[in-house]
Scaffold this motif. Structure first.
Motif, PDB file in Angstrom:
ATOM      1  N   PRO A 299       0.810  -1.228   0.000  1.00  9.27           N
ATOM      2  CA  PRO A 299       0.000   0.000   0.000  1.00  9.27           C
ATOM      3  C   PRO A 299       0.842   1.276   0.000  1.00  9.27           C
ATOM      4  O   PRO A 299       0.465   2.273  -0.633  1.00  9.27           O
ATOM      5  N   VAL A 300       1.981   1.253   0.699  1.00 10.15           N
ATOM      6  CA  VAL A 300       2.851   2.431   0.737  1.00 10.15           C
ATOM      7  C   VAL A 300       3.461   2.677  -0.643  1.00 10.15           C
ATOM      8  O   VAL A 300       3.586   3.822  -1.103  1.00 10.15           O
ATOM      9  N   ILE A 305       2.609   6.394  -6.079  1.00  6.76           N
ATOM     10  CA  ILE A 305       1.997   6.747  -7.364  1.00  6.76           C
ATOM     11  C   ILE A 305       0.903   7.801  -7.147  1.00  6.76           C
ATOM     12  O   ILE A 305       0.861   8.827  -7.820  1.00  6.76           O
ATOM     13  N   HIS A 306       0.024   7.523  -6.153  1.00  6.67           N
ATOM     14  CA  HIS A 306      -1.030   8.489  -5.813  1.00  6.67           C
ATOM     15  C   HIS A 306      -1.553   8.152  -4.424  1.00  6.67           C
ATOM     16  O   HIS A 306      -1.744   6.980  -4.094  1.00  6.67           O
ATOM     17  N   SER A 307      -1.800   9.172  -3.624  1.00  9.50           N
ATOM     18  CA  SER A 307      -2.257   8.945  -2.252  1.00  9.50           C
ATOM     19  C   SER A 307      -3.579   8.186  -2.211  1.00  9.50           C
ATOM     20  O   SER A 307      -3.832   7.406  -1.282  1.00  9.50           O
ATOM     21  N   ASP A 308      -4.451   8.383  -3.224  1.00  9.66           N
ATOM     22  CA  ASP A 308      -5.725   7.659  -3.259  1.00  9.66           C
ATOM     23  C   ASP A 308      -5.498   6.157  -3.368  1.00  9.66           C
ATOM     24  O   ASP A 308      -6.296   5.361  -2.848  1.00  9.66           O
ATOM     25  N   MET A 309      -4.427   5.754  -4.052  1.00 14.14           N
ATOM     26  CA  MET A 309      -4.160   4.332  -4.240  1.00 14.14           C
ATOM     27  C   MET A 309      -3.758   3.670  -2.932  1.00 14.14           C
ATOM     28  O   MET A 309      -4.070   2.502  -2.692  1.00 14.14           O
ATOM     29  N   GLU A 310      -3.057   4.414  -2.073  1.00 10.08           N
ATOM     30  CA  GLU A 310      -2.715   3.868  -0.758  1.00 10.08           C
ATOM     31  C   GLU A 310      -3.953   3.846   0.138  1.00 10.08           C
ATOM     32  O   GLU A 310      -4.208   2.854   0.835  1.00 10.08           O
ATOM     33  N   PHE A 356      -1.865  -2.108  -9.255  1.00 11.16           N
ATOM     34  CA  PHE A 356      -2.558  -1.934  -7.977  1.00 11.16           C
ATOM     35  C   PHE A 356      -4.060  -1.810  -8.212  1.00 11.16           C
ATOM     36  O   PHE A 356      -4.515  -1.032  -9.054  1.00 11.16           O
ATOM     37  N   ARG A 357      -4.828  -2.586  -7.433  1.00 13.62           N
ATOM     38  CA  ARG A 357      -6.288  -2.457  -7.412  1.00 13.62           C
ATOM     39  C   ARG A 357      -6.656  -1.612  -6.199  1.00 13.62           C
ATOM     40  O   ARG A 357      -6.190  -1.865  -5.093  1.00 13.62           O
ATOM     41  N   PHE A 358      -7.498  -0.617  -6.407  1.00 19.04           N
ATOM     42  CA  PHE A 358      -7.905   0.232  -5.295  1.00 19.04           C
ATOM     43  C   PHE A 358      -9.291   0.786  -5.524  1.00 19.04           C
ATOM     44  O   PHE A 358      -9.828   0.754  -6.647  1.00 19.04           O
TER      45      PHE A 358
END
Length: 360
Positions: A299-300, A305-310, A356-358
């Motif tokens: 997650p970090v 890449i983007h804070s929303d992805m974490e 990454f899936r988010f």
């Protein structure tokens, strides 16, 4: 991640920085030509990224980067403010690792700040100033913890014992990175705790003649300090980048060199920072390399890449780059069971290709 380039005046720091960033930082023959720190982002040479791009054929390829900070020359007494030393030392505290350029070239037209060419003495001068600056920081912390110990709390007594051990190491002229176990309070941000790379700056012919002895002395100094070490000619490196790629390759071949020395500086800095590289391939439009510290949870890494992805991390689809290249495509890698689903506890590995899936 930031790497600070330090050294005495007139050792080739700004020349090296010019070559690294292909920028126009002054590199004149007098001390303190660089008054404000110059910063440049440098792409990390990466054959694996090129191989991935050849496979995906994206519209855009973006390498990982290391940020270099060129800090004006330090002199004896810098820890006490000589030569604007306190100002420059404050810049060094903000970097994650230190590259120290050590003069190993002979040139009567370039003055040496102490009048004598002695690479080991130069290394010791810089180290002494950094140690003295660290002792000053440590003294302030010890005074604070001594006051806190009056509360009787055990944690302050334990911290005081650790700090006194560190003070003893520094007082004996050893850098903080030599403290057993490396158990240092991170908020001290000690200069001599930072990873160190010594760069022996030799003449354009490489370490030959007397310069070979200087190079060997710098190697021994690095080994004694637990530092990495490489040699290069900063002047040659700067000249190389003024040539066309074809002429550059021809000159390197003529000199018997496989690649520019700058590549070794960047890779060594990457190792100093203990970074790993993972890759993303976005719908065939962009292939990008990302640098994260070793041991970074998925997650970090997504947050880089983007804070929303974490924040909205669900899972990571991971395949090693070697497996992907052998399979020939992502679809083939999936068919062969080479793509794994990893959760929040997964630690990103060097060479991972990740989707990454988010959901946010």
């Amino acid at each position: 991640m930031r790497v600070g380039i330090v050294g005495l005046p007139n050792v080739g720091k700004s020349t090296l920085f010019n070559a690294l960033t292909r920028s126009a930082v002054p590199a004149e023959n007098y001390p303190f030509c660089t008054i404000e720190p110059n910063v440049g982002r440098v792409a990390v040479p990466d054959d694996r990224l090129e191989a991935l791009a050849e496979l995906i054929k994206p519209d855009k390829v973006v390498p990982a980067a290391v940020e270099f900070v060129d800090i004006a020359g330090l002199v004896r007494g810098a820890s006490k403010g000589e030569g604007l030393g306190n100002q420059f030392l404050s810049y060094i505290r903000e970097v994650d690792a230190i590259v120290e350029v050590v003069r190993c070239f002979e040139d009567p037209n370039v003055a040496h700040v102490s009048g004598t060419l002695d690479p080991v003495a130069d290394v010791e001068t810089i180290e002494t100033e950094l140690i003295l600056a660290d002792l000053e920081v440590l003294g302030r912390r010890l005074a604070k913890v001594e006051r806190q110990m009056k509360s009787g709390e055990r944690r302050f007594q334990e911290e005081y014992a650790r700090l006194k051990e560190l003070e003893n190491v520094l007082s004996q002229g050893h850098p903080a990175r030599e403290v057993a176990g490396g158990a240092l309070p991170p908020d001290l941000n000690l200069l001599t705790a930072k990873p160190l790379l010594l760069v022996a700056n030799v003449g354009e012919a490489g370490p030959t003649g007397r310069e070979e002895g200087y190079w060997q002395a710098v190697q021994a100094a690095a080994q004694a300090r637990g530092a990495e070490v490489i040699w290069l000619s900063a002047k040659l490196e700067e000249e190389l980048w003024e040539l066309t790629p074809e002429d550059r390759d021809a000159l390197l071949k003529e000199l018997g060199l496989n690649e520019p020395g700058l590549n070794r500086v960047v890779r060594a800095s990457y190792r100093l920072l203990n970074l790993v590289t993972f890759y993303t391939a976005t719908g065939g439009h962009e292939v990008r390399a990302w640098a994260v510290p070793r041991g970074t949870p998925a997650p970090v890494a997504a947050g880089k890449i983007h804070s929303d992805m974490e924040r909205g991390f669900i899972r990571a689809e991971v395949v090693s780059l070697d497996d992907l290249l052998r399979a020939g495509s992502m679809a083939a890698a999936r068919d062969q069971g080479l793509v794994r689903l990893e959760g929040r506890d997964y630690l990103v590995q060097d060479g991972d290709v990740i989707h990454f899936r988010f959901n946010v």
